[in-house]
Motif scaffolding. Structure first.
Motif, PDB file in Angstrom:
ATOM      1  N   HIS A  25     -26.262  -0.615  -0.084  1.00 40.05           N
ATOM      2  CA  HIS A  25     -25.037   0.170   0.061  1.00 40.05           C
ATOM      3  C   HIS A  25     -24.034  -0.057  -1.077  1.00 40.05           C
ATOM      4  CE1 HIS A  25     -26.020   1.384   4.218  1.00 40.05           C
ATOM      5  NE2 HIS A  25     -26.508   0.159   4.347  1.00 40.05           N
ATOM      6  N   VAL A  26     -24.055  -1.241  -1.661  1.00 44.60           N
ATOM      7  CA  VAL A  26     -23.087  -1.605  -2.701  1.00 44.60           C
ATOM      8  C   VAL A  26     -23.840  -2.277  -3.840  1.00 44.60           C
ATOM      9  CG1 VAL A  26     -20.969  -2.871  -3.228  1.00 44.60           C
ATOM     10  CG2 VAL A  26     -21.336  -2.004  -0.916  1.00 44.60           C
ATOM     11  N   THR A  27     -23.582  -1.840  -5.062  1.00 43.07           N
ATOM     12  CA  THR A  27     -24.380  -2.320  -6.189  1.00 43.07           C
ATOM     13  C   THR A  27     -23.975  -3.704  -6.690  1.00 43.07           C
ATOM     14  OG1 THR A  27     -22.917  -1.202  -7.766  1.00 43.07           O
ATOM     15  CG2 THR A  27     -24.847   0.020  -6.971  1.00 43.07           C
ATOM     16  N   GLY A  28     -22.735  -4.109  -6.451  1.00 44.44           N
ATOM     17  CA  GLY A  28     -22.296  -5.402  -6.963  1.00 44.44           C
ATOM     18  C   GLY A  28     -20.895  -5.743  -6.500  1.00 44.44           C
ATOM     19  N   LYS A  29     -20.414  -6.912  -6.926  1.00 49.98           N
ATOM     20  CA  LYS A  29     -19.112  -7.407  -6.477  1.00 49.98           C
ATOM     21  C   LYS A  29     -17.974  -6.520  -6.960  1.00 49.98           C
ATOM     22  CE  LYS A  29     -16.186 -11.524  -6.392  1.00 49.98           C
ATOM     23  NZ  LYS A  29     -16.085 -12.974  -6.705  1.00 49.98           N
ATOM     24  N   ASP A  30     -18.055  -6.021  -8.192  1.00 50.34           N
ATOM     25  CA  ASP A  30     -16.975  -5.178  -8.712  1.00 50.34           C
ATOM     26  C   ASP A  30     -16.808  -3.914  -7.877  1.00 50.34           C
ATOM     27  OD1 ASP A  30     -16.417  -6.953 -10.711  1.00 50.34           O
ATOM     28  OD2 ASP A  30     -17.529  -5.885 -12.272  1.00 50.34           O
ATOM     29  N   ALA A  50     -12.988  -2.195  -1.330  1.00 51.38           N
ATOM     30  CA  ALA A  50     -12.082  -2.885  -0.414  1.00 51.38           C
ATOM     31  C   ALA A  50     -10.628  -2.570  -0.746  1.00 51.38           C
ATOM     32  CB  ALA A  50     -12.327  -4.390  -0.480  1.00 51.38           C
ATOM     33  N   THR A  51     -10.306  -2.571  -2.026  1.00 53.38           N
ATOM     34  CA  THR A  51      -8.949  -2.242  -2.461  1.00 53.38           C
ATOM     35  C   THR A  51      -8.598  -0.809  -2.085  1.00 53.38           C
ATOM     36  OG1 THR A  51      -9.158  -3.769  -4.327  1.00 53.38           O
ATOM     37  CG2 THR A  51      -7.395  -2.143  -4.441  1.00 53.38           C
ATOM     38  N   ASP A  52      -9.510   0.104  -2.332  1.00 54.81           N
ATOM     39  CA  ASP A  52      -9.280   1.512  -2.030  1.00 54.81           C
ATOM     40  C   ASP A  52      -9.057   1.715  -0.536  1.00 54.81           C
ATOM     41  OD1 ASP A  52      -8.991   4.151  -3.026  1.00 54.81           O
ATOM     42  OD2 ASP A  52     -10.997   4.660  -2.324  1.00 54.81           O
ATOM     43  N   ALA A  53      -9.815   1.000   0.293  1.00 53.19           N
ATOM     44  CA  ALA A  53      -9.678   1.145   1.739  1.00 53.19           C
ATOM     45  C   ALA A  53      -8.308   0.676   2.218  1.00 53.19           C
ATOM     46  CB  ALA A  53     -10.781   0.357   2.446  1.00 53.19           C
ATOM     47  N   VAL A  54      -7.834  -0.441   1.674  1.00 50.74           N
ATOM     48  CA  VAL A  54      -6.522  -0.960   2.079  1.00 50.74           C
ATOM     49  C   VAL A  54      -5.412  -0.035   1.613  1.00 50.74           C
ATOM     50  CG1 VAL A  54      -4.882  -2.850   1.786  1.00 50.74           C
ATOM     51  CG2 VAL A  54      -7.303  -3.363   2.164  1.00 50.74           C
ATOM     52  N   VAL A  55      -5.499   0.432   0.367  1.00 52.55           N
ATOM     53  CA  VAL A  55      -4.459   1.311  -0.167  1.00 52.55           C
ATOM     54  C   VAL A  55      -4.435   2.640   0.588  1.00 52.55           C
ATOM     55  CG1 VAL A  55      -3.729   2.638  -2.187  1.00 52.55           C
ATOM     56  CG2 VAL A  55      -4.444   0.257  -2.447  1.00 52.55           C
ATOM     57  N   ALA A  56      -5.609   3.188   0.879  1.00 55.58           N
ATOM     58  CA  ALA A  56      -5.679   4.459   1.601  1.00 55.58           C
ATOM     59  C   ALA A  56      -5.014   4.353   2.967  1.00 55.58           C
ATOM     60  CB  ALA A  56      -7.136   4.894   1.751  1.00 55.58           C
ATOM     61  N   ALA A  57      -5.111   3.180   3.580  1.00 49.93           N
ATOM     62  CA  ALA A  57      -4.513   2.991   4.905  1.00 49.93           C
ATOM     63  C   ALA A  57      -2.996   3.017   4.861  1.00 49.93           C
ATOM     64  CB  ALA A  57      -4.997   1.676   5.509  1.00 49.93           C
ATOM     65  N   THR A  58      -2.399   2.788   3.687  1.00 53.07           N
ATOM     66  CA  THR A  58      -0.944   2.812   3.583  1.00 53.07           C
ATOM     67  C   THR A  58      -0.398   4.233   3.507  1.00 53.07           C
ATOM     68  OG1 THR A  58      -0.848   2.780   1.145  1.00 53.07           O
ATOM     69  CG2 THR A  58      -1.069   0.662   2.275  1.00 53.07           C
ATOM     70  N   MET A  59      -1.268   5.217   3.373  1.00 57.44           N
ATOM     71  CA  MET A  59      -0.827   6.592   3.158  1.00 57.44           C
ATOM     72  C   MET A  59      -1.125   7.499   4.337  1.00 57.44           C
ATOM     73  SD  MET A  59      -1.867   6.942  -0.827  1.00 57.44           S
ATOM     74  CE  MET A  59      -1.412   5.617  -1.946  1.00 57.44           C
ATOM     75  N   THR A  60      -1.238   6.900   5.508  1.00 54.14           N
ATOM     76  CA  THR A  60      -1.567   7.684   6.698  1.00 54.14           C
ATOM     77  C   THR A  60      -0.330   8.193   7.430  1.00 54.14           C
ATOM     78  OG1 THR A  60      -1.676   5.638   7.999  1.00 54.14           O
ATOM     79  CG2 THR A  60      -3.735   6.450   7.028  1.00 54.14           C
ATOM     80  N   ALA A  61       0.855   7.694   7.064  1.00 54.01           N
ATOM     81  CA  ALA A  61       2.080   8.122   7.762  1.00 54.01           C
ATOM     82  C   ALA A  61       2.370   9.595   7.471  1.00 54.01           C
ATOM     83  CB  ALA A  61       3.257   7.258   7.321  1.00 54.01           C
ATOM     84  N   ASP A  62       2.852  10.293   8.493  1.00 53.77           N
ATOM     85  CA  ASP A  62       3.199  11.705   8.352  1.00 53.77           C
ATOM     86  C   ASP A  62       4.600  11.814   7.743  1.00 53.77           C
ATOM     87  OD1 ASP A  62       3.496  14.412   8.492  1.00 53.77           O
ATOM     88  OD2 ASP A  62       3.649  14.515  10.683  1.00 53.77           O
ATOM     89  N   THR A  63       4.666  12.310   6.513  1.00 53.65           N
ATOM     90  CA  THR A  63       5.959  12.458   5.833  1.00 53.65           C
ATOM     91  C   THR A  63       6.280  13.929   5.569  1.00 53.65           C
ATOM     92  OG1 THR A  63       4.862  12.150   3.687  1.00 53.65           O
ATOM     93  CG2 THR A  63       5.796  10.181   4.746  1.00 53.65           C
ATOM     94  N   ALA A  64       5.657  14.816   6.342  1.00 56.93           N
ATOM     95  CA  ALA A  64       5.835  16.253   6.111  1.00 56.93           C
ATOM     96  C   ALA A  64       7.301  16.664   6.222  1.00 56.93           C
ATOM     97  CB  ALA A  64       4.986  17.047   7.095  1.00 56.93           C
TER      98      ALA A  64
END
Length: 231
Positions: free
Chosen positions: A55-60, A66-80
């Motif tokens: 599923h994952v080719t290496g540590k990088d 992992a970084t993308d998943a955490v950052v994406a979670a910060t943008m779930t708030a509805d700011t419409a």
């Protein structure tokens, strides 16, 4: 003859990229980047390293995911229905809290400024900067100033937390530093001595948002300068 009751087979959740990333985040949070190895991850997932490599080719790639998943979670708030200033404050605080909860995030974001985790934040900031009416020629500067402040303060806050012993009392630590500042040479450090008590009493999140507001005030003031009163 008695029949044996067959025990139901235990159904385990299949290994997936999402499970691997989730486990990696847990390992990074508890032990840091140095402890993130495929062997340690395989033990946590009760599988073999080969299955993870499927599923994952290496540590990088894993760190990036992992970084993308955490950052994406910060943008779930509805700011419409939020103003641009409110949306920027919400995003900034979300990233700040994410770095506080996952200190390794700050380092990863700084390492990959042109990749998607950083671009997610930059894109959201940029859209709000455009909504504020900032001219095209200064939109990059405005969005960059916000991004650099968010990552800089968030990363420094995380670094300070990592530098303390686990049993460090924040109040006692700030009292100690504040007292040291108050006793500095008055000729060499007049300003630092003068605000030493503010260090002791400050709240990190409150100060962070105050800084965001200062930047936003500068951006909006520059767009709408006040005409000098005729003499």
């Amino acid at each position: 003859m008695a029949t044996r009751t067959r025990r139901p087979e235990r159904r385990e959740e299949p290994l997936s990229r999402e499970r691997i990333v989730e486990a990696a985040i847990g390992l990074l949070d508890t032990a840091g980047e140095g402890a993130l190895t495929f062997r340690a991850l395989a033990e946590r997932l009760a599988t073999g390293p080969g299955a993870i490599y499927w599923h994952v080719t290496g540590k990088d790639e894993l760190l990036h995911a992992a970084t993308d998943a955490v950052v994406a979670a910060t943008m779930t708030a509805d700011t419409a229905d939020a103003t641009p200033q409110e949306a920027i404050r919400a995003l900034a605080l979300g990233v700040f809290d994410a770095i506080d909860a996952h200190p390794w995030i700050g380092t990863q974001l700084a390492r990959a400024p042109g990749q998607s985790p950083m671009l997610r934040v930059f894109e959201h900031l940029g859209r709000q900067v455009q909504t504020l009416g900032v001219p095209h020629t200064t939109q990059f500067t405005a969005a960059s100033a916000l991004l650099n402040y968010i990552l800089g303060v968030g990363g420094q806050n995380a670094a300070n937390a990592r530098g303390h012993q686990p049993d460090t009392n924040r109040t006692e630590f700030l009292n100690t530093v504040s007292a040291a500042w108050a006793n500095l040479d008055p000729d060499e450090y007049p300003f630092t001595r003068d605000i030493a008590d503010q260090l002791r009493d400050h709240d990190d999140r409150t100060e962070f948002l105050a800084g965001i507001d200062l930047i936003l005030t500068g951006i909006t003031t520059r767009q709408n300068p006040t005409d000098p009163t005729p003499s």
